[in-house]
Design a protein around this motif. Structure first.
Motif, short mmCIF file in Angstrom:
data_model
loop_
_atom_site.label_atom_id
_atom_site.label_comp_id
_atom_site.label_asym_id
_atom_site.label_seq_id
_atom_site.Cartn_x
_atom_site.Cartn_y
_atom_site.Cartn_z
N GLU A 124 0.86 -1.20 0.00
CA GLU A 124 0.00 0.00 0.00
C GLU A 124 0.88 1.23 0.00
OE1 GLU A 124 -1.31 -1.91 3.70
OE2 GLU A 124 -0.37 -3.03 2.08
N TYR A 125 1.99 1.11 0.75
CA TYR A 125 2.96 2.20 0.78
C TYR A 125 4.35 1.59 0.69
CZ TYR A 125 2.94 0.74 5.65
OH TYR A 125 3.01 -0.01 6.78
N THR A 126 5.34 2.43 0.39
CA THR A 126 6.71 1.91 0.24
C THR A 126 7.44 1.99 1.56
OG1 THR A 126 6.72 2.69 -2.03
CG2 THR A 126 8.85 2.19 -1.06
N ARG A 127 8.10 0.91 1.94
CA ARG A 127 8.90 0.94 3.17
C ARG A 127 10.16 0.10 3.02
NH1 ARG A 127 7.78 -3.38 7.00
NH2 ARG A 127 6.78 -5.03 5.82
N VAL A 128 11.15 0.46 3.84
CA VAL A 128 12.41 -0.28 3.84
C VAL A 128 12.19 -1.56 4.62
CG1 VAL A 128 14.81 -0.27 4.62
CG2 VAL A 128 13.78 1.81 3.70
N ILE A 129 12.40 -2.71 4.00
CA ILE A 129 12.24 -3.96 4.76
C ILE A 129 13.57 -4.56 5.19
CG2 ILE A 129 9.99 -4.56 3.78
CD1 ILE A 129 11.53 -6.63 2.02
N HIS A 130 14.65 -4.13 4.54
CA HIS A 130 15.95 -4.69 4.93
C HIS A 130 17.09 -3.77 4.51
CE1 HIS A 130 18.78 -7.71 6.17
NE2 HIS A 130 19.34 -7.76 4.98
N GLN A 131 18.12 -3.73 5.36
CA GLN A 131 19.34 -2.99 5.02
C GLN A 131 20.54 -3.78 5.52
OE1 GLN A 131 19.60 1.37 5.40
NE2 GLN A 131 17.80 1.16 6.72
N ALA A 132 21.65 -3.63 4.82
CA ALA A 132 22.90 -4.27 5.27
C ALA A 132 24.07 -3.43 4.82
CB ALA A 132 23.01 -5.68 4.71
N LYS A 133 25.13 -3.50 5.59
CA LYS A 133 26.35 -2.78 5.23
C LYS A 133 27.48 -3.77 5.03
CE LYS A 133 26.45 1.92 6.99
NZ LYS A 133 26.97 2.79 8.04
N VAL A 134 28.26 -3.55 3.99
CA VAL A 134 29.40 -4.42 3.73
C VAL A 134 30.64 -3.57 3.51
CG1 VAL A 134 30.38 -6.19 2.21
CG2 VAL A 134 27.92 -6.14 2.63
N VAL A 135 31.69 -3.87 4.26
CA VAL A 135 32.96 -3.17 4.08
C VAL A 135 33.86 -4.06 3.23
CG1 VAL A 135 34.96 -2.18 5.26
CG2 VAL A 135 32.71 -2.15 6.37
N LEU A 136 34.26 -3.53 2.10
CA LEU A 136 35.13 -4.32 1.23
C LEU A 136 36.59 -3.92 1.46
CD1 LEU A 136 35.46 -6.39 -1.06
CD2 LEU A 136 35.17 -4.53 -2.69
N THR A 137 37.38 -4.90 1.82
CA THR A 137 38.80 -4.68 2.09
C THR A 137 39.60 -5.49 1.09
OG1 THR A 137 38.27 -4.48 4.41
CG2 THR A 137 40.56 -4.85 3.89
N LEU A 138 40.61 -4.88 0.53
CA LEU A 138 41.37 -5.60 -0.49
C LEU A 138 42.70 -6.08 0.03
CD1 LEU A 138 40.59 -3.52 -3.62
CD2 LEU A 138 39.78 -5.76 -2.99
N ALA A 139 43.18 -7.12 -0.59
CA ALA A 139 44.47 -7.68 -0.18
C ALA A 139 45.06 -8.47 -1.32
CB ALA A 139 44.29 -8.58 1.04
N ALA A 140 46.36 -8.59 -1.29
CA ALA A 140 47.06 -9.47 -2.23
C ALA A 140 48.26 -10.05 -1.49
CB ALA A 140 47.51 -8.69 -3.46
N SER A 141 48.51 -11.31 -1.72
CA SER A 141 49.63 -11.98 -1.03
C SER A 141 50.96 -11.45 -1.54
CB SER A 141 49.59 -13.47 -1.32
OG SER A 141 48.54 -14.07 -0.65
N TYR A 142 51.89 -11.31 -0.63
CA TYR A 142 53.26 -10.96 -1.05
C TYR A 142 53.93 -12.20 -1.61
CZ TYR A 142 53.09 -6.22 0.39
OH TYR A 142 52.76 -4.90 0.43
#
Ligand SMILES: *[C@@H]1O[C@H](CO)[C@@H](O)[C@H](O)[C@H]1NC(C)=O
Ligand SMILES: *[C@@H]1O[C@H](CO)[C@@H](O)[C@H](O)[C@H]1NC(C)=O
Ligand SMILES: *[C@@H]1O[C@H](CO)[C@@H](O)[C@H](O)[C@H]1NC(C)=O
Ligand SMILES: *[C@@H]1O[C@H](CO)[C@@H](O)[C@H](O)[C@H]1NC(C)=O
Ligand SMILES: *[C@@H]1O[C@H](CO)[C@@H](O)[C@H](O)[C@H]1NC(C)=O
Ligand SMILES: *[C@@H]1O[C@H](CO)[C@@H](O)[C@H](O)[C@H]1NC(C)=O
Ligand SMILES: *[C@@H]1O[C@H](CO)[C@@H](O)[C@H](O)[C@H]1NC(C)=O
Ligand SMILES: *[C@@H]1O[C@H](CO)[C@@H](O)[C@H](O)[C@H]1NC(C)=O
Length: 308
Positions: A124-142
């Motif tokens: 009937e109306y618009t509402r937020v049903i879900h939210q999530a936060k993701v922190v993307l961290t990068l890495a590479a092996s030496y």
């Protein structure tokens, strides 16, 4: 102004905060890999037609923040930032079960951000049903560090020697440890260079100056904090039974392939040297003959032309 009331308010805020704060996941991905940013809603049955899913950069300051949008069951690229064009995919099998995770292809340093997934439902109306936060961290092996030395320092008094250690292709910046394996104490490097490259990775070069002692055991260790990875190379000076400590011996971790390659290379070089030697001997013989005749003709000429 009642201090007690104020304190109570703070306490209340403190209690409420975990409820208000979004669940935040940290994802570690290697450079060039595909990263899955997860966003899973565990609720009642969903109808894609009524949903809007936005993946966006959490930072509000951003000029362009739309990473991916799904509107009425269709990907909508009209507002997607150029940086993410052709690099995002939702998992179509999971959508109706509430899995709104996003696959981000070929990640690079510039993707190292905090992302937010917002799911809106329109009934009937618009509402937020879900939210999530993701922190993307990068890495590479030496790469496996290469330890070289000891090299005796000619310009110093006493028995000072230098070791050097290098590694590369890693991300983020490494920690470098020099360790005296005799007592596991840390040694201070005399030089530490961390060099950034165009592809976003770093290489590292470090040197250590120490007083040479008998039975030196030195280790160089390259740590990637994010991957919780320590790669090390060590040097062990071996004491001979008669007291002279001339032979040195380097040990690399994971050196199986290296040793094999070295073996193959030395065989090739050996064959090369043999062939070279044979050629040289052959050439020398013919050169001798040649030079002998040369000298002769010169002498003949000399004999004829010189105005003695
Ligand atoms: C990332 O996904 C793309 C497309 O699905 C695929 O072609 C590629 O091989 C994947 N790359 C890696 C490193 O898995
Ligand atoms: C994308 O969304 C905009 C408005 O948000 C709409 O005008 C447009 O038709 C949509 N495009 C597609 C392909 O659904
Ligand atoms: C995305 O892919 C389409 C078709 O493969 C191509 O035409 C377009 O140039 C690509 N966009 C970017 C920004 O790479
Ligand atoms: C991955 O991204 C880098 C730049 O970040 C680019 O140079 C490279 O060509 C991309 N690889 C693929 C398979 O798209
Ligand atoms: C390593 O530790 C041993 C034992 O404490 C010490 O005798 C030696 O001098 C140290 N070596 C170096 C290079 O610091
Ligand atoms: C790596 O080695 C250093 C030095 O020994 C140590 O301080 C650190 O905790 C190690 N890190 C990991 C992840 O093992
Ligand atoms: C010590 O032993 C090695 C062989 O193990 C030998 O080559 C060297 O000459 C010896 N040195 C002395 C001082 O005896
Ligand atoms: C040096 O590395 C080798 C190979 O991993 C290992 O077996 C050896 O124990 C190490 N030596 C020291 C002194 O740590």
């Amino acid at each position: 102004m009642e201090p007690r009331g104020y304190g109570f308010l703070l306490l209340l805020l403190h209690i409420l905060r975990p409820v208000i704060a979004l669940e935040e996941t940290i994802i570690v991905s290697k450079l060039g890999d595909n990263a899955t940013l997860s966003c899973i809603y565990r609720g009642r049955e969903l109808h894609l037609k009524n949903l809007r899913v936005y993946w966006q950069i959490a930072d509000d300051q951003e000029e362009c923040s739309v990473v991916h949008a799904l509107i009425s069951g269709q990907d909508n690229e009209s507002e997607q930032c150029i940086h993410f064009k052709n690099r995002t995919q939702l998992f179509w099998d999971g959508l109706e079960n509430g899995d709104f995770s996003l696959l981000l292809l070929n990640v690079s340093q510039s993707d190292e951000r905090t992302y937010k997934c917002v799911v809106l439902q329109k009934t009937e109306y618009t509402r937020v049903i879900h939210q999530a936060k993701v922190v993307l961290t990068l890495a590479a092996s030496y790469s496996q560090p290469i330890l070289s030395g000891p090299i005796r320092n000619s310009d110093s008094t006493g028995e000072e020697v230098t070791f050097s250690c290098k590694s590369g292709n890693g991300y983020p910046e490494p920690n470098v440890y020099w360790i005296n394996k005799t007592d596991n104490s840390h040694l201070l490097p005399s030089e530490l260079k961390i060099i950034p490259h165009a592809d976003g990775t770093y290489s590292v070069f470090s040197t250590l100056k120490v007083k040479a002692t008998s039975n030196m055991q030195i280790e160089c260790s390259i740590e990637n904090k994010i991957l919780r990875e320590n790669l090390s190379a060590n040097y062990t000076q071996q004491m001979q039974s008669n007291g002279s400590s001339t032979e040195s011996h380097k040990n690399l971790e994971k050196n199986g392939r290296g040793a094999q390659a070295a073996c193959v290379i030395s065989i090739i070089i050996g064959i090369g040297l043999l062939v070279g030697l044979t050629c040289w001997l052959w050439r020398r013989r013919s050169f001798k003959l040649l030079s002998y005749t040369d000298v002769q003709t010169n002498e003949d000429k000399g004999g004829l032309n010189s105005p003695v």
